[in-house]
Design a protein around this motif. Structure first.
Motif, mmCIF file in Angstrom:
data_model
loop_
_atom_site.group_PDB
_atom_site.id
_atom_site.type_symbol
_atom_site.label_atom_id
_atom_site.label_comp_id
_atom_site.label_asym_id
_atom_site.label_seq_id
_atom_site.Cartn_x
_atom_site.Cartn_y
_atom_site.Cartn_z
ATOM 1 N N MET A 1 0.895 -1.122 0.025
ATOM 2 C CA MET A 1 -0.155 0.059 -0.172
ATOM 3 C C MET A 1 0.860 1.202 0.013
ATOM 4 S SD MET A 1 0.978 -1.082 2.997
ATOM 5 C CE MET A 1 1.373 -0.524 4.618
ATOM 6 N N LYS A 2 2.250 1.168 0.008
ATOM 7 C CA LYS A 2 3.190 2.271 0.075
ATOM 8 C C LYS A 2 2.785 3.262 -0.970
ATOM 9 C CE LYS A 2 5.343 0.703 3.919
ATOM 10 N NZ LYS A 2 5.605 1.370 4.840
ATOM 11 N N SER A 3 2.634 2.827 -2.359
ATOM 12 C CA SER A 3 2.283 3.782 -3.345
ATOM 13 C C SER A 3 0.930 4.578 -2.970
ATOM 14 C CB SER A 3 2.072 2.903 -4.732
ATOM 15 O OG SER A 3 3.158 2.150 -4.932
ATOM 16 N N PHE A 4 0.114 4.037 -2.421
ATOM 17 C CA PHE A 4 -1.202 4.895 -2.044
ATOM 18 C C PHE A 4 -1.101 5.683 -0.897
ATOM 19 C CE2 PHE A 4 -2.379 1.725 -5.165
ATOM 20 C CZ PHE A 4 -3.485 2.128 -5.846
ATOM 21 N N GLU A 5 -0.144 5.109 -0.008
ATOM 22 C CA GLU A 5 -0.248 6.231 1.384
ATOM 23 C C GLU A 5 0.070 7.578 1.107
ATOM 24 O OE1 GLU A 5 -0.970 5.445 4.184
ATOM 25 O OE2 GLU A 5 -1.148 2.975 4.412
ATOM 26 N N HIS A 6 -0.542 8.703 1.590
ATOM 27 C CA HIS A 6 -0.203 10.136 1.547
ATOM 28 C C HIS A 6 -0.407 10.313 -0.063
ATOM 29 C CE1 HIS A 6 0.681 9.596 5.637
ATOM 30 N NE2 HIS A 6 1.578 8.863 5.496
#
Length: 352
Positions: A1-6
């Motif tokens: 989910m790192k690409s979608f965080e913030h």
């Protein structure tokens, strides 16, 4: 989910080449209905071939192979699987069929992903439909035998929440409409592979989810051309793109451009192959003119010659001109000016 965080992926730099790919794919998508209405029998043949190729290629990427005669029998449900490889092929066949038939009725969720994973392994002794119960590592083979760690996925304990978060954020972005859907889909599939949520079947699930999400966004080329085969034929580049974009993913400092470029390139290749196959068939006398008639019927009431050229790739200037003159003679369209820049207006529903 790192690409979608913030909204990380929303703020990634985009090259001119990437923008051109997105625009081109939008044009490909716009021409789908034209082909579907004009050549239903041809598309049905392509669809049947694509199902077999998708099942074969996606499994073969993972080292799962089945003889051609057995593959055809299993995909057609004319024979029951006899060994582990055939069992996995049968599972993939079932999930693929569900996506082809029901994509428009389904919404992305962890429940759906777990359901499909369970279905993927339903014929095997392995339990599907559960998140990984132990840590997994992605290796690469060096010198034919030595293993080296290529990527460490998200820890087992963090996986359930990460998958819930990933699905939730993706659905939010799609609903809000504030990001390009193709890049949202590419980023989702990439994060899925980085989380690597299952003990086995991550690659196959990632490719199935790619097909599903593209369908949901209106890109249906995977129904007629096997995206899995396109990926298999470029798998070295596929793995390289995943590796290059995965660097510093855990820190949320990764570069999505290598993966985005590969992802859009693979879909573009599939669409080009699709239109090439359709073009071969439409070379028959009169068929291309029929394509022009259908295209004009779908254009706005007023349109230009360049509008027709855009939605009828591969059709010659002469054929386009003859089609316009035919419709003008039948009093179905009128010219609003002179020359190639003239506007045209449709005055009745085309009934050729």
């Amino acid at each position: 989910m790192k690409s979608f965080e913030h909204d990380y992926y929303v703020h990634q730099p985009i090259s001119q080449g990437l923008l051109m790919s997105v625009r081109s794919l939008g044009e490909f998508r716009g021409r789908q209905a034209l082909y579907r209405d004009q050549f239903p029998e041809v598309l049905e043949t392509l669809r049947r071939v694509a199902v077999v190729q998708s099942t074969e290629s996606s499994n073969r990427i993972e080292g799962i192979t089945v003889p051609v005669d057995r593959l055809d029998a299993i995909v057609a449900k004319k024979s029951k699987p006899k060994n582990r490889s055939e069992q996995e092929v049968a599972g993939y066949r079932d999930v693929l069929a569900d996506i082809h038939a029901n994509a428009s009725k389904l919404k992305l969720s962890t429940t759906l992903i777990l359901q499909w994973h369970k279905q993927l392994f339903r014929y095997t002794a392995e339990e599907g439909g559960i998140w990984k119960q132990e840590e997994n590592v992605i290796f690469e083979i060096l010198d034919g035998e030595r293993k080296a760690v290529r990527f460490r996925p998200l820890p087992m304990a963090a996986t359930p929440n990460a998958m819930e978060r990933l699905c939730g954020l993706f659905n939010e972005r799609i609903a809000e409409g504030n990001a390009e859907p193709l890049l949202s889909i590419a980023s989702f599939v990439f994060d899925f592979e980085c989380i690597h949520p299952f003990k086995d079947g991550n690659g196959r699930m990632g490719r199935l989810l790619t097909l599903f999400l593209l369908y949901r966004a209106g890109y249906e080329v995977g129904r007629f051309i096997s995206l899995e085969r396109v990926i298999e034929e470029s798998k070295e580049t596929y793995y390289e793109a995943l590796f290059n974009s995965s660097q510093k993913w855990h820190e949320g400092e990764h570069d999505l451009l290598p993966w985005w470029s590969y992802f859009l390139g693979a879909i573009t290749a599939a669409y080009k192959e699709f239109e090439s196959r359709i073009g071969t068939i439409t070379s028959a006398r009169g068929a291309k003119r029929e394509m022009v008639y259908a295209a004009i019927h779908r254009l706005p009431e007023e349109f230009s010659f360049s509008d027709i050229q855009r939605v009828c790739p591969g059709v010659s200037f002469a054929t386009l001109k003859r089609a316009l003159q035919d419709l003008k003679r039948k009093k179905q369209i009128v010219s609003l000016g002179k020359g190639r820049d003239a506007r045209w207006k449709r005055i009745v529903s085309l009934s050729h």
